[in-house]
Design a protein around this motif. Structure first.
Motif, PDB file in Angstrom:
ATOM      1  N   ALA A 513       0.841  -1.269  -0.056  1.00  0.00           N
ATOM      2  CA  ALA A 513      -0.182  -0.181  -0.108  1.00  0.00           C
ATOM      3  C   ALA A 513       1.051   1.305   0.107  1.00  0.00           C
ATOM      4  CB  ALA A 513      -1.025  -0.128   1.135  1.00  0.00           C
ATOM      5  N   GLN A 516       2.629   1.743  -3.590  1.00  0.00           N
ATOM      6  CA  GLN A 516       1.643   2.524  -4.351  1.00  0.00           C
ATOM      7  C   GLN A 516       1.363   3.836  -4.091  1.00  0.00           C
ATOM      8  OE1 GLN A 516      -2.574   1.131  -4.423  1.00  0.00           O
ATOM      9  NE2 GLN A 516      -2.119   0.398  -6.539  1.00  0.00           N
TER      10      GLN A 516
ATOM     11  N   PHE B  40      -4.320  13.631  -2.686  1.00  0.00           N
ATOM     12  CA  PHE B  40      -2.878  13.616  -3.606  1.00  0.00           C
ATOM     13  C   PHE B  40      -3.229  14.275  -4.702  1.00  0.00           C
ATOM     14  CE2 PHE B  40      -3.157   9.521  -0.894  1.00  0.00           C
ATOM     15  CZ  PHE B  40      -2.366  10.150   0.064  1.00  0.00           C
ATOM     16  N   ALA B  41      -4.420  14.957  -4.807  1.00  0.00           N
ATOM     17  CA  ALA B  41      -4.840  15.670  -6.028  1.00  0.00           C
ATOM     18  C   ALA B  41      -3.884  16.668  -6.592  1.00  0.00           C
ATOM     19  CB  ALA B  41      -6.301  16.117  -6.190  1.00  0.00           C
ATOM     20  N   THR B 109       4.174  20.233 -12.396  1.00  0.00           N
ATOM     21  CA  THR B 109       4.207  19.220 -11.325  1.00  0.00           C
ATOM     22  C   THR B 109       4.799  20.049 -10.094  1.00  0.00           C
ATOM     23  OG1 THR B 109       6.331  18.025 -11.268  1.00  0.00           O
ATOM     24  CG2 THR B 109       4.301  17.389 -12.813  1.00  0.00           C
ATOM     25  N   PRO B 110       4.551  19.481  -8.869  1.00  0.00           N
ATOM     26  CA  PRO B 110       5.407  20.058  -7.644  1.00  0.00           C
ATOM     27  C   PRO B 110       6.613  20.188  -7.778  1.00  0.00           C
ATOM     28  CG  PRO B 110       3.340  18.739  -7.012  1.00  0.00           C
ATOM     29  CD  PRO B 110       3.738  18.636  -8.405  1.00  0.00           C
ATOM     30  N   ASP B 147       6.963  22.076   1.423  1.00  0.00           N
ATOM     31  CA  ASP B 147       6.348  20.981   0.266  1.00  0.00           C
ATOM     32  C   ASP B 147       6.167  21.999  -0.924  1.00  0.00           C
ATOM     33  OD1 ASP B 147       6.379  19.210   2.147  1.00  0.00           O
ATOM     34  OD2 ASP B 147       4.337  19.481   2.981  1.00  0.00           O
ATOM     35  N   THR B 246       1.004  21.208  -4.964  1.00  0.00           N
ATOM     36  CA  THR B 246       2.252  21.148  -4.036  1.00  0.00           C
ATOM     37  C   THR B 246       2.186  19.721  -3.602  1.00  0.00           C
ATOM     38  OG1 THR B 246       0.569  21.025  -2.356  1.00  0.00           O
ATOM     39  CG2 THR B 246       1.287  23.237  -2.806  1.00  0.00           C
ATOM     40  N   ILE B 247       3.240  19.328  -2.662  1.00  0.00           N
ATOM     41  CA  ILE B 247       3.153  17.959  -2.187  1.00  0.00           C
ATOM     42  C   ILE B 247       2.284  17.821  -1.203  1.00  0.00           C
ATOM     43  CG2 ILE B 247       4.706  16.704  -0.657  1.00  0.00           C
ATOM     44  CD1 ILE B 247       6.042  16.907  -3.639  1.00  0.00           C
ATOM     45  N   PRO B 248       1.530  16.687  -1.191  1.00  0.00           N
ATOM     46  CA  PRO B 248       0.346  16.578  -0.197  1.00  0.00           C
ATOM     47  C   PRO B 248       0.513  16.872   1.039  1.00  0.00           C
ATOM     48  CG  PRO B 248       0.883  14.511  -1.553  1.00  0.00           C
ATOM     49  CD  PRO B 248       2.025  15.177  -1.985  1.00  0.00           C
ATOM     50  N   MET B 313      -3.452   1.164  -1.811  1.00  0.00           N
ATOM     51  CA  MET B 313      -3.390   2.152  -1.030  1.00  0.00           C
ATOM     52  C   MET B 313      -4.809   2.630  -0.509  1.00  0.00           C
ATOM     53  SD  MET B 313      -2.437   5.256  -3.716  1.00  0.00           S
ATOM     54  CE  MET B 313      -3.074   6.678  -3.118  1.00  0.00           C
ATOM     55  N   VAL B 389      -0.410   5.207 -12.626  1.00  0.00           N
ATOM     56  CA  VAL B 389       0.931   5.879 -12.604  1.00  0.00           C
ATOM     57  C   VAL B 389       1.351   5.961 -14.173  1.00  0.00           C
ATOM     58  CG1 VAL B 389       2.868   6.095 -11.894  1.00  0.00           C
ATOM     59  CG2 VAL B 389       1.114   5.817 -10.307  1.00  0.00           C
TER      60      VAL B 389
END
Lengths: 538, 411
Positions: A513, A516, B40-41, B109-110, B147, B246-248, B313, B389
């Protein structure tokens, strides 16, 4: 080739704990020292073991000499490397499947070697260490402890430098300069600048661990090494507070060591061909053995998340009169190649263990001093390492990050504390409480040129998240100049890959998890794969 | 409790499906375990960014036709019309986006990389070709916020031909927040910047630091609740201004999660937050009812059920030392039996585990023991055959399979 502009008394090859300790000892005795490390400090076996401050009990029955050395060094390191040691004590447990009669042999052997060994009631053992296998039928308490090999190595390097030594990482020795049966220096390849360099010295000390056999070859002499690979697993939290060993003849996966916020089970032990010693990927078979045996020490391991797997190669040495390698000892081997092979100016220090690095360094330094006609006593058994001196005045306000940094750098944190303001105090790594100022401290003082170096100095990315978020933050802080950005992004990609290498052998359950999630963030959201392709950070 | 449909999973997939069904008049319950992958958008929605060979896609609608047979897009029907429906659904929830299913644009991207994408939230930086519409940009960041690695982003902007100046900004409230070292996360900063007065002062700070830049770029740390504040900032800043992801944790993600939930509830949907389905009663090839962790003693009955619990996840799939399984009903899962084959040595290679997922028939019915369950559907990342991904296909698969399932249920 760069011109030779300097001559040293001693060149030490190898930036593991043995080389670091030797460089420090030589420098403390007034020698002009250069240490050359192929990749990074603690890259080899030093950074790939249990982090166990052996009491020597493990060797008491089979190797009394090693056991005696261990307990003496154990007591010494508790004083001079205080900030690297956590005094946990240890247990040797007997399980129903083991022979309880061995306990008596064990205790007697410990006492003969000078190791305190108290037989305790199994109920008392359960009270002292609640995670221990409750079916145990016997327990002996011994003075094991846990030690941080990364910290220990860096403290030695740092102190060697304070005593005038020079140290270069990413300098790989490619050849020795030999003139009329005398080693006069080394040729080295600088991996960063991508150039060859020559360095001259009166004495060259080979402290390259398992790779020492290759260095010896370059000098035209033979040192018979037997690469013994050991794999270990790190668990996601600290299951035990005392070291747990099996009270039987040393075997696979019978030591569980609490280290910082995690615990480590190991090891396996397999003879491997020399050609494979740079391949540190753990196999599914090794994982299976470690899990099966490890659960017998502490059943909770069966339900604890494994963070990662890693392996190292012990530099075991066969005696000169035993080229077959049948009688391998863990004892220290210090070879004077002048008397042994007719090659002057060359010493090999090997065998031994991390535990006895200081003694190994003392032996090698004594030999070098003798060659150089220097008569100065070794003081490393009594002089504390930087960070382990008596605590100086406390910083006025201690943040979580400062407390964590103290654990890592001892009272060297004074330097961190003084530079701290609210921006520097921001946390880069939330799992291990590493602040911006600690990262900056490491960048400025601890030979950090990439994220893997930073991890070895500060534990960034070593915690539960294995670098999920902190790696980008750390990379951002490390990127001090705009023109470094492409390089640091490539480093970040390489770092994420390096972390994966240890997770892959244990990629199931929560690790799958998390893997991923990491892919979703770094490749999906960020597009880090676009910067991948750089060779592995070492 | 009796519903027309019970949706398991409260992320983008579950809410899309729930909204589509509720809008059609169904009585729908969504059971949401907690945080979803919207956390994580990026601020953009991907449909298909890369083809199966890894080449960037310009026209997703066309490129989707060439995807391998097992890809979930092959089970949704008309991709283009579903894509339009998805964009409309977002707009109706208050999520305004630009983009076309037959022509990808690009996002930053970030860490300053450029990726092809389908829809991007209004207010976020996008690129049409390979250049920036500005000659000189001021890249601003909140002091102490780690971040948003400005040097990495500046590097990306420079490669797009822009002149970049990095400008640190701050406000007394942010200095105060910084005293707690864990407070400097995007969502926390967004909370600090959560009132009109502070936004006005932030605008003044931005204007003062903008210099001679043509445009301002800001980390996406504003507007977690009130879009009004983001609008206000845009109005007060006297130059074009865009957000960069940004980074999450993701502020736009948190906002979308909230807006989708609101829309679902406004349509009469029942949102069971912080709960999850733990068991179900199967009878004659059908699921009759499910039990949740919190609703002890009562069951959720429905005509149809949708599994939108995500991949590993999201814990929609679980693996152990020996196997991969679907943890709620033990549905059939497509995966490779030998564990060493689940992964590849290089983390950036296509990882086989990314394509594991529950088996379905052509109508996205889930299966158990080789038999189709006639009223259980699967949607989103719990489906196999999609490496989100590598293909940059996450949001597209989530929304299009969710809409396809809704359509199949309503048939």
């Amino acid at each position: 080739m760069e011109p030779i502009n300097k001559e040293y008394d001693v060149i030490v090859i190898g930036g593991g704990i043995t080389g670091a300790g030797t460089a420090r000892d030589c420098a403390m005795r007034g020698l002009k020292v250069l240490l050359l490390e192929r990749f990074d400090y603690s890259y080899g076996a030093t950074g790939r073991n249990h982090g166990l401050l052996h009491s020597g009990a493990r060797y008491a029955v089979t190797d009394k000499e090693s056991a005696t050395e261990c307990i003496q060094e154990n007591m010494t390191l508790r004083k001079v490397a205080r900030h690297c040691v956590e005094e946990t004590d240890g247990l040797f447990i007997t399980l129903p499947e083991d022979d309880l009669a061995y306990q008596k042999t064990f205790v007697e052997a410990c006492q003969a070697a000078g190791i305190r060994a108290d037989v305790i009631d199994p109920e008392e053992a359960k009270r002292l260490e609640p995670s221990v296998n409750p079916t145990l039928i016997g327990a002996v308490r011994i003075p094991d402890a846990s030690i941080d090999p990364f910290r220990l190595t860096m403290a030695n390097i740092y102190d060697a430098q304070l005593h005038g030594a020079e140290a270069l990482t990413y300098h790989e020795v490619t050849d020795l300069i030999i003139n009329q049966n005398r080693v006069e220096g080394v040729k080295a390849f600088d991996h960063h600048a991508r150039i060859n360099r020559e360095f001259r010295a009166k004495v060259v000390i080979n402290a390259a661990g398992i790779w020492g056999t290759l260095i010896a070859q370059k000098a035209g002499v033979t040192v018979n090494m037997f690469p013994a690979r050991g794999a270990l697993l790190i668990f996601g939290h600290r299951v035990n507070n005392m070291v747990i060993n099996r009270c039987r003849k040393p075997a696979n996966a019978d030591i569980l060591v609490p280290d910082d916020t995690v615990c480590v089970i190991g090891t396996t032990s397999d003879r491997v061909p020399m050609e494979t010693v740079d391949d540190m990927r753990v196999t599914p078979q090794e994982v299976e053995v470690l899990l099966r045996e490890g659960e017998k020490l502490a059943p909770a391991l069966a339900t604890t998340r494994i963070l990662r797997a890693y392996a190292g190669v012990r530099p075991l040495v066969a005696a000169d009169n035993d080229p077959s390698g049948r009688s391998i000892s863990r004892g220290i081997v210090c070879l004077d190649h002048e008397t042994r092979d007719g090659l002057a100016g060359f010493i090999t220090i090997t065998g031994g263990k991390m535990m006895t690095y200081r003694l190994m360094a003392e032996d090698a330094t004594n030999m070098a001093c003798q060659k150089l006609g220097i008569n100065k006593q070794c003081e490393t058994a009594t002089t504390p390492l930087p960070g382990s001196e008596v605590p100086a005045e406390e910083p006025a306000k201690k943040t979580v990050a400062i407390k964590a940094a103290e654990g890592r750098h001892g009272n060297l944190t004074k330097a961190i504390a003084q530079t701290t303001d609210i921006v520097d105090d921001a946390l880069v790594c939330e799992c291990e409480h590493v602040s911006v100022s600690e990262v900056n401290f490491a960048l400025d003082n601890l030979h950090v040129s990439n994220l893997v170096n930073l991890r070895r100095r500060t534990r960034v990315g070593m915690g539960t998240c294995q670098g999920e978020l902190c790696a980008t933050r750390a990379a951002g802080v490390m990127c001090r100049k705009q023109e470094q950005a492409p390089e640091v992004k490539a480093d970040l990609a390489s770092f994420i890959n390096e972390r994966w290498k240890g997770v892959q052998p244990v990629a199931w359950g929560d690790n799958m998890a998390e893997a991923q999630l990491t892919a979703t963030i770094y490749e999906g959201l960020c597009g880090l794969n676009q910067f991948a392709g750089k060779e592995e950070l070492k | 409790m009796k519903f027309n449909t019970v949706v398991m999973g409260g992320g983008l997939t579950g809410l899309t499906c729930g909204i589509a069904l509720a809008k059609a008049g169904q009585r729908v319950a969504v059971v949401a375990a907690g945080q979803s992958s919207l956390l994580f958008a990026s601020g953009s929605f991907d449909l298909l960014g890369y083809d199966a060979q890894g080449a960037p896609v310009t026209n997703p609608v066309e490129a989707i036709k060439a995807l391998p047979e097992g890809h979930p897009y092959n089970k949704v029907g008309d991709v283009e019309s579903l894509a339009a429906q998805a964009q409309e659904l977002l707009a109706e929830a208050g999520i305004k986006t630009s983009g076309k299913a037959n022509a990808n644009h690009k996002r930053l991207t970030p860490i300053g990389a450029v990726k092809p994408t389908w829809l991007t939230l209004d207010g976020y930086l996008t690129l049409d070709g390979d250049t920036l519409p500005y000659k000189k940009v001021a890249l601003m960041n909140v002091i102490g916020y780690l971040d948003f690695p400005t040097k990495f982003i500046a590097d990306g902007l420079r490669q797009l031909g822009a002149d970049v100046e990095v400008k640190p900004i701050t406000l007394p409230e942010l200095n105060e927040a910084r005293k707690s070292p864990t407070e400097m996360r995007a969502t926390n900063i967004a909370k600090v910047l959560g009132n009109e007065d502070i936004v006005l002062r932030l605008a003044a700070e931005i204007n003062a630091k903008a210099g001679d830049a043509d445009a301002i770029l800001l980390p996406a740390v504003l507007g977690i609740k009130e879009d009004v504040l983001a609008q206000l900032l845009k109005k007060q800043v006297n130059k074009p201004m865009h957000y960069v992801a940004t980074i999450p944790p993701s502020v736009p993600g948190a906002r979308m999660q909230m807006l989708l939930r609101k829309r679902f509830e406004a349509l009469g949907g029942t949102f069971l937050n912080g709960d999850k389905v733990v068991a179900g009663k199967l009878e004659g090839g059908k699921l009759v009812s499910v039990e949740t962790e919190k609703l002890v003693g009562s069951k959720l009955e429905a005509d149809n059920f949708v599994l939108a619990t995500g991949s590993f996840m999201g814990r929609g799939l679980v693996s152990d030392y020996e196997k991969v399984y679907e943890p709620v009903f033990g549905l059939d899962v497509d995966y490779i039996a030998e564990r060493p084959q689940w992964t590849r040595d290089n983390v950036f290679e296509a990882q086989p585990y990314m394509e594991f997922g529950v088996k379905t028939d052509a109508q996205l019915h889930a299966m158990k023991d080789g038999n189709v369950l006639s009223n259980v559907y699967a949607a989103g990342q719990v489906l196999g055959g999609n490496n989100k991904v590598k293909l940059a296909s996450g949001e597209g698969v989530d929304m299009l399979t969710a809409l396809a399932v809704a359509k199949n249920i309503l048939k």
